[in-house]
Scaffold this motif. Sequence first.
Motif, PDB file in Angstrom:
ATOM      1  N   ARG A   9       0.830  -1.204   0.000  1.00 45.64           N
ATOM      2  CA  ARG A   9       0.000   0.000   0.000  1.00 45.64           C
ATOM      3  C   ARG A   9       0.866   1.257   0.000  1.00 45.64           C
ATOM      4  O   ARG A   9       0.510   2.258  -0.628  1.00 45.64           O
TER       5      ARG A   9
ATOM      6  N   ARG B 112       0.998   6.869  -6.754  1.00 45.54           N
ATOM      7  CA  ARG B 112      -0.056   7.837  -7.077  1.00 45.54           C
ATOM      8  C   ARG B 112       0.444   9.265  -6.879  1.00 45.54           C
ATOM      9  O   ARG B 112       0.143  10.146  -7.686  1.00 45.54           O
TER      10      ARG B 112
ATOM     11  N   GLN C 178       2.533   5.046 -12.980  1.00 47.35           N
ATOM     12  CA  GLN C 178       1.367   4.218 -13.279  1.00 47.35           C
ATOM     13  C   GLN C 178       1.612   2.780 -12.865  1.00 47.35           C
ATOM     14  O   GLN C 178       2.533   2.130 -13.361  1.00 47.35           O
TER      15      GLN C 178
ATOM     16  N   ALA D 279      -3.280  -1.774 -13.490  1.00 48.27           N
ATOM     17  CA  ALA D 279      -4.635  -1.442 -13.012  1.00 48.27           C
ATOM     18  C   ALA D 279      -5.125  -2.429 -11.962  1.00 48.27           C
ATOM     19  O   ALA D 279      -5.733  -2.040 -10.959  1.00 48.27           O
ATOM     20  N   ALA D 280      -4.846  -3.717 -12.180  1.00 46.66           N
ATOM     21  CA  ALA D 280      -5.324  -4.730 -11.231  1.00 46.66           C
ATOM     22  C   ALA D 280      -4.678  -4.538  -9.863  1.00 46.66           C
ATOM     23  O   ALA D 280      -5.344  -4.668  -8.830  1.00 46.66           O
TER      24      ALA D 280
ATOM     25  N   GLU E 239      -3.434  -1.687  -8.561  1.00 44.29           N
ATOM     26  CA  GLU E 239      -3.957  -0.494  -7.898  1.00 44.29           C
ATOM     27  C   GLU E 239      -5.365  -0.732  -7.376  1.00 44.29           C
ATOM     28  O   GLU E 239      -5.720  -0.295  -6.283  1.00 44.29           O
ATOM     29  N   THR E 240      -6.182  -1.453  -8.131  1.00 46.29           N
ATOM     30  CA  THR E 240      -7.547  -1.752  -7.696  1.00 46.29           C
ATOM     31  C   THR E 240      -7.538  -2.592  -6.432  1.00 46.29           C
ATOM     32  O   THR E 240      -8.371  -2.398  -5.532  1.00 46.29           O
ATOM     33  N   TYR E 241      -6.580  -3.524  -6.338  1.00 50.90           N
ATOM     34  CA  TYR E 241      -6.500  -4.384  -5.149  1.00 50.90           C
ATOM     35  C   TYR E 241      -6.015  -3.598  -3.931  1.00 50.90           C
ATOM     36  O   TYR E 241      -6.508  -3.807  -2.817  1.00 50.90           O
TER      37      TYR E 241
ATOM     38  N   GLU F 105      -8.606   1.809  -2.579  1.00 54.38           N
ATOM     39  CA  GLU F 105     -10.060   1.793  -2.695  1.00 54.38           C
ATOM     40  C   GLU F 105     -10.566   3.110  -3.276  1.00 54.38           C
ATOM     41  O   GLU F 105      -9.919   4.148  -3.125  1.00 54.38           O
ATOM     42  N   PRO F 106     -11.726   3.104  -3.922  1.00 54.03           N
ATOM     43  CA  PRO F 106     -12.325   4.372  -4.353  1.00 54.03           C
ATOM     44  C   PRO F 106     -12.709   5.211  -3.139  1.00 54.03           C
ATOM     45  O   PRO F 106     -13.145   4.678  -2.111  1.00 54.03           O
TER      46      PRO F 106
ATOM     47  N   ALA G 202      -7.531   6.322   0.237  1.00 55.73           N
ATOM     48  CA  ALA G 202      -7.597   5.152  -0.633  1.00 55.73           C
ATOM     49  C   ALA G 202      -6.819   3.975  -0.046  1.00 55.73           C
ATOM     50  O   ALA G 202      -7.144   2.817  -0.309  1.00 55.73           O
TER      51      ALA G 202
END
Length: 390
Positions: free
Chosen positions: A32, A39, A44, A47-48, A50-52, A55-56, A114
């Motif tokens: 994390r 970020r 970059q 995507a997978a 960062e999604t894991y 959180e939004p 996040a």
Amino acid sequence: MIHKRGAMARCALSVLFALILAFFPLAQRQLRALAVLARLTGVQLPAAGETYLLEPVETAATRLRGTAGEARAHHYVARGARTGDRPALLLLHGAHPRGIDEPRLVALANALAAAGLDVVTPELAGLREMQLDASVSAELRTLAAEHARRARVHAVGVIGISFAGGLALLAAAEQQADAPIGFVVGVGAHHDLSRVCEFYAGRDVRGPEGQPVDVAAHPYGARVMLKDQLPQLVAAEDLAGARLALDAYLHDQKREARKLAARLSPQGQRVLQVLLDERASPELGAYLARAVEVKGAQLMAASPRGRLAGLRVPVLLIHGTGDPVVPSIETRYLAREVPRPWLRAQLITSLLRHAEFPGRPSVASTWPVLSFLRKLFEAAGSASTPRYGP
């Protein structure tokens, strides 16, 4: 024999499972930390991944009760998070006219939320108006207690950016038994405001072991220190216009600042010429010396110097080597005064400037910052124990 081997295999699997459970939180915090740093520095990630890891985030306007009434604030927390299930954090802006709307602060608040923290950024009216006052430390304790109550935790962490970092350390050192501040992170924090003024004046200031400052002072810092000294610098009839001109400069409206300064009397124009000129000058040094003389007690009261012996919470300090607003020697002085058992991290890094990451990180500069962020998450998890009841 087969039975014995099966028992040994089960034992080995049990040990492996126990090790995974033991080290998973550590690995998760490290990952994390990597996602947060990526970020903030514009790197970059897949995507997978960062999604894991992240959180939004939902952002909402709110207000926190302080010592002088309610303070405007923004609340950042992961979508769908329940009250009390996230470590709580106050993120404090420095002396900046945009306060809680300053883009770098907003970006940091979003990244930390996040990564699993319940983040509130309260507006500190004094710092937004460029006033460095010791009363802010009492305000911080009240705001911390209010955020802890709402988040249903016993204590919250406090991250102070720039001058808010030194004031947050003061607030934690002076808190009583209720201790609403569970840990403090100083980002580019000050130790002695008089020495910072000496730096702005172009004088040779040194660290505790004689370390030199290898960066020129940014013009912004001196103007923050001199804003409340305008009544001593210009005539009464020029005061309102001089304030408008200096405010325009501090809002990065430099052309407008010069237009406003041109409307003043010849004497007022001479003073504003010094204040709006981004180069150091003997006149500016004289103004700062006078400010230190007039505001000496106020500057000392708002400085952590000699007042950190009462700290009983974890402290993490980070500073940019090229910080032109608060020189990194200030963190070196702070680290000497924080009681040794409570200093959990001290990092002076080329990756950071003042309150921003100005470029893409190198591998060498990344690892110490990742370690620092991991320790921040560890402190947050330890400080925010749930509180039940009202």
